[in-house]
Scaffold this motif. Sequence first.
Motif, PDB file in Angstrom:
ATOM      1  N   GLY A 155       0.814  -1.207   0.000  1.00  0.00           N
ATOM      2  CA  GLY A 155       0.000   0.000   0.000  1.00  0.00           C
ATOM      3  C   GLY A 155       0.846   1.255   0.000  1.00  0.00           C
ATOM      4  N   ILE A 156       1.922   1.252   0.774  1.00  0.00           N
ATOM      5  CA  ILE A 156       2.811   2.408   0.844  1.00  0.00           C
ATOM      6  C   ILE A 156       3.428   2.702  -0.518  1.00  0.00           C
ATOM      7  N   LEU A 157       3.956   1.678  -1.162  1.00  0.00           N
ATOM      8  CA  LEU A 157       4.574   1.878  -2.475  1.00  0.00           C
ATOM      9  C   LEU A 157       3.558   2.396  -3.483  1.00  0.00           C
ATOM     10  N   ARG A 158       2.335   1.886  -3.385  1.00  0.00           N
ATOM     11  CA  ARG A 158       1.296   2.336  -4.320  1.00  0.00           C
ATOM     12  C   ARG A 158       0.931   3.793  -4.053  1.00  0.00           C
ATOM     13  N   TYR A 159       0.809   4.168  -2.780  1.00  0.00           N
ATOM     14  CA  TYR A 159       0.518   5.556  -2.444  1.00  0.00           C
ATOM     15  C   TYR A 159       1.620   6.489  -2.932  1.00  0.00           C
ATOM     16  N   LEU A 160       2.859   5.996  -2.912  1.00  0.00           N
ATOM     17  CA  LEU A 160       3.981   6.794  -3.391  1.00  0.00           C
ATOM     18  C   LEU A 160       4.078   6.800  -4.910  1.00  0.00           C
ATOM     19  N   ASN A 161       3.147   6.087  -5.552  1.00  0.00           N
ATOM     20  CA  ASN A 161       3.114   6.012  -7.012  1.00  0.00           C
ATOM     21  C   ASN A 161       4.395   5.394  -7.562  1.00  0.00           C
ATOM     22  N   LEU A 162       4.878   4.353  -6.881  1.00  0.00           N
ATOM     23  CA  LEU A 162       6.082   3.650  -7.296  1.00  0.00           C
ATOM     24  C   LEU A 162       5.706   2.276  -7.839  1.00  0.00           C
ATOM     25  N   PRO A 163       6.502   1.730  -8.748  1.00  0.00           N
ATOM     26  CA  PRO A 163       6.227   0.384  -9.261  1.00  0.00           C
ATOM     27  C   PRO A 163       6.401  -0.645  -8.146  1.00  0.00           C
ATOM     28  N   THR A 164       5.319  -1.306  -7.771  1.00  0.00           N
ATOM     29  CA  THR A 164       5.366  -2.175  -6.595  1.00  0.00           C
ATOM     30  C   THR A 164       6.300  -3.367  -6.777  1.00  0.00           C
ATOM     31  N   THR A 165       6.104  -4.133  -7.846  1.00  0.00           N
ATOM     32  CA  THR A 165       6.904  -5.342  -8.037  1.00  0.00           C
ATOM     33  C   THR A 165       8.380  -5.018  -8.210  1.00  0.00           C
ATOM     34  N   GLY A 166       8.681  -4.067  -9.087  1.00  0.00           N
ATOM     35  CA  GLY A 166      10.070  -3.704  -9.333  1.00  0.00           C
ATOM     36  C   GLY A 166      10.750  -3.134  -8.102  1.00  0.00           C
ATOM     37  N   THR A 167      10.019  -2.302  -7.356  1.00  0.00           N
ATOM     38  CA  THR A 167      10.604  -1.701  -6.157  1.00  0.00           C
ATOM     39  C   THR A 167      10.902  -2.754  -5.103  1.00  0.00           C
ATOM     40  N   LEU A 168       9.977  -3.688  -4.920  1.00  0.00           N
ATOM     41  CA  LEU A 168      10.212  -4.756  -3.955  1.00  0.00           C
ATOM     42  C   LEU A 168      11.406  -5.611  -4.367  1.00  0.00           C
ATOM     43  N   GLN A 169      11.554  -5.860  -5.666  1.00  0.00           N
ATOM     44  CA  GLN A 169      12.709  -6.619  -6.138  1.00  0.00           C
ATOM     45  C   GLN A 169      13.999  -5.853  -5.880  1.00  0.00           C
ATOM     46  N   TRP A 170      13.965  -4.540  -6.096  1.00  0.00           N
ATOM     47  CA  TRP A 170      15.154  -3.714  -5.858  1.00  0.00           C
ATOM     48  C   TRP A 170      15.523  -3.726  -4.378  1.00  0.00           C
ATOM     49  N   LEU A 171      14.521  -3.590  -3.530  1.00  0.00           N
ATOM     50  CA  LEU A 171      14.768  -3.561  -2.093  1.00  0.00           C
ATOM     51  C   LEU A 171      15.207  -4.919  -1.562  1.00  0.00           C
ATOM     52  N   ARG A 172      14.758  -5.954  -2.211  1.00  0.00           N
ATOM     53  CA  ARG A 172      15.062  -7.305  -1.757  1.00  0.00           C
ATOM     54  C   ARG A 172      16.395  -7.816  -2.294  1.00  0.00           C
ATOM     55  N   ASN A 173      16.883  -7.208  -3.344  1.00  0.00           N
ATOM     56  CA  ASN A 173      18.063  -7.690  -4.052  1.00  0.00           C
ATOM     57  C   ASN A 173      19.301  -7.733  -3.154  1.00  0.00           C
ATOM     58  N   ARG A 174      19.852  -8.897  -2.976  1.00  0.00           N
ATOM     59  CA  ARG A 174      21.141  -9.041  -2.302  1.00  0.00           C
ATOM     60  C   ARG A 174      22.105  -9.878  -3.133  1.00  0.00           C
ATOM     61  N   HIS A 175      21.544 -10.727  -4.004  1.00  0.00           N
ATOM     62  CA  HIS A 175      22.388 -11.613  -4.800  1.00  0.00           C
ATOM     63  C   HIS A 175      23.194 -10.851  -5.849  1.00  0.00           C
ATOM     64  N   GLY A 176      22.749  -9.652  -6.192  1.00  0.00           N
ATOM     65  CA  GLY A 176      23.448  -8.887  -7.217  1.00  0.00           C
ATOM     66  C   GLY A 176      24.657  -8.131  -6.701  1.00  0.00           C
ATOM     67  N   TYR A 177      24.971  -8.272  -5.406  1.00  0.00           N
ATOM     68  CA  TYR A 177      26.095  -7.551  -4.814  1.00  0.00           C
ATOM     69  C   TYR A 177      27.097  -8.528  -4.212  1.00  0.00           C
ATOM     70  N   ALA A 178      28.365  -8.167  -4.307  1.00  0.00           N
ATOM     71  CA  ALA A 178      29.408  -9.034  -3.763  1.00  0.00           C
ATOM     72  C   ALA A 178      29.282  -9.188  -2.253  1.00  0.00           C
ATOM     73  N   ILE A 179      28.826  -8.128  -1.565  1.00  0.00           N
ATOM     74  CA  ILE A 179      28.705  -8.188  -0.104  1.00  0.00           C
ATOM     75  C   ILE A 179      27.282  -8.530   0.333  1.00  0.00           C
ATOM     76  N   GLY A 180      26.410  -8.816  -0.617  1.00  0.00           N
ATOM     77  CA  GLY A 180      25.093  -9.363  -0.329  1.00  0.00           C
ATOM     78  C   GLY A 180      24.235  -8.554   0.618  1.00  0.00           C
ATOM     79  N   GLU A 181      23.880  -9.168   1.751  1.00  0.00           N
ATOM     80  CA  GLU A 181      22.931  -8.594   2.696  1.00  0.00           C
ATOM     81  C   GLU A 181      23.380  -7.245   3.239  1.00  0.00           C
TER      82      GLU A 181
END
Length: 396
Positions: A168-194
């Motif tokens: 709901g927050i992401l939608r209220y902010l008018n942000l792409p929900t699925t893509g934003t959650l993937q961006w926020l969740r992404n750890r595998h794309g970085y050498a130092i991960g979490e």
Amino acid sequence: MKKKVIIISVAIVLCLCIWLLAEGVFRYQANASTRAFLKSQDETIENILFARRLNISEEKLIDPFGEDGVIQILFIGLDTRVGQEVGHCDAIQLISIDTKGEGSINITAVPRGTYSPLPPGKDLQPSDYYISNACGLGGLEYGIQQIEKILGVKPDYLMVVGFSETMGILRYLNLPTTGTLQWLRNRHGYAIGELQRAHNHSTFIKQMLIKFVPTEQTKLNTALQYLVYNLIKTDLSFVQAQKIIDTISAMDIANHPEKIQLSIRPFHLVEDIAYDAENISKYLEETLGPITKLLSEDDYSDITGEKVQSSLLSVIGKNKDNPDFIIWAYQNNLWLQIENDEQRLIVQFDLLKDYLPLLQSSSERRLILEDYILEMENRGEPTWQAKGKDLLMLEI
């Protein structure tokens, strides 16, 4: 409409209620035993918040900053799983707001994999000793105690949010929900991960504050603030939350972003990676694309937004006559996970209509309906507002 989105966004961001993980993307498929555990977890959280409210001094009931002009708010995003008293503390951010001088804000991330002792009597492996498990195995109160030791700070207030509220927050902010959650969740794309992911959460909060907090003091929509406030589990009162909003607005952080500093505990070298909503798909492809096939099924890396929505609506449809599901779905704001605006309004009203007869208290039913009518009025939905009024007339 744009002004309304900004007003809602300000209320949400200034309440600082961001849960940044998508670990629970399919939690709505929970069976009866799972929902029973989730209900127990909600009750545990409310009991902790109630106890914390009792310890708030009379002075801070009026001014949450107190005499020193500083407030520390701990934000926790829970990944709730069956068999745990509360759930994993998977997103941990401490927001420190200092009103002295021209004001400043510090956002401190605690990576969920940070070492933490765990309560005795558990069947544990050496790899289990991290802070996320402190909440999951020891309970939320135990987890908070361990977080305080890592931070070296005892927070003044606590905010806990769940997956539906995040959508709901992401939608209220008018942000792409699925893509934003993937961006926020992404750890595998970085050498130092979490470590990088936790810092990205802090960066995201900073960007949202800068983008959505008005540069001048304005008369914010109190009704909308109240509706958003009701989505959050917190020991802050609504009056205190409004005081925090006014204080941050006065800092003019849009023109002075240097007033917001980021840190991570324990210290690690991390990079400030900007969140770019317009190019988020490209960024995810560059960082996750080459390793997508190496990720486990638990990462849901190949599940499209369409599949998620289809699964969600299917679960709701199959359980429309199930009282246990209706209670669980309504109390967890399940409709906020629906992307289509009209479908979301339909499901919200249907759940409301089916939930009300399950409540014994007439005053509680009226309060829920009054909040619904207020929400529809402020969202510019006269048809649904009228439907809410019709239901309210039945209670009068």
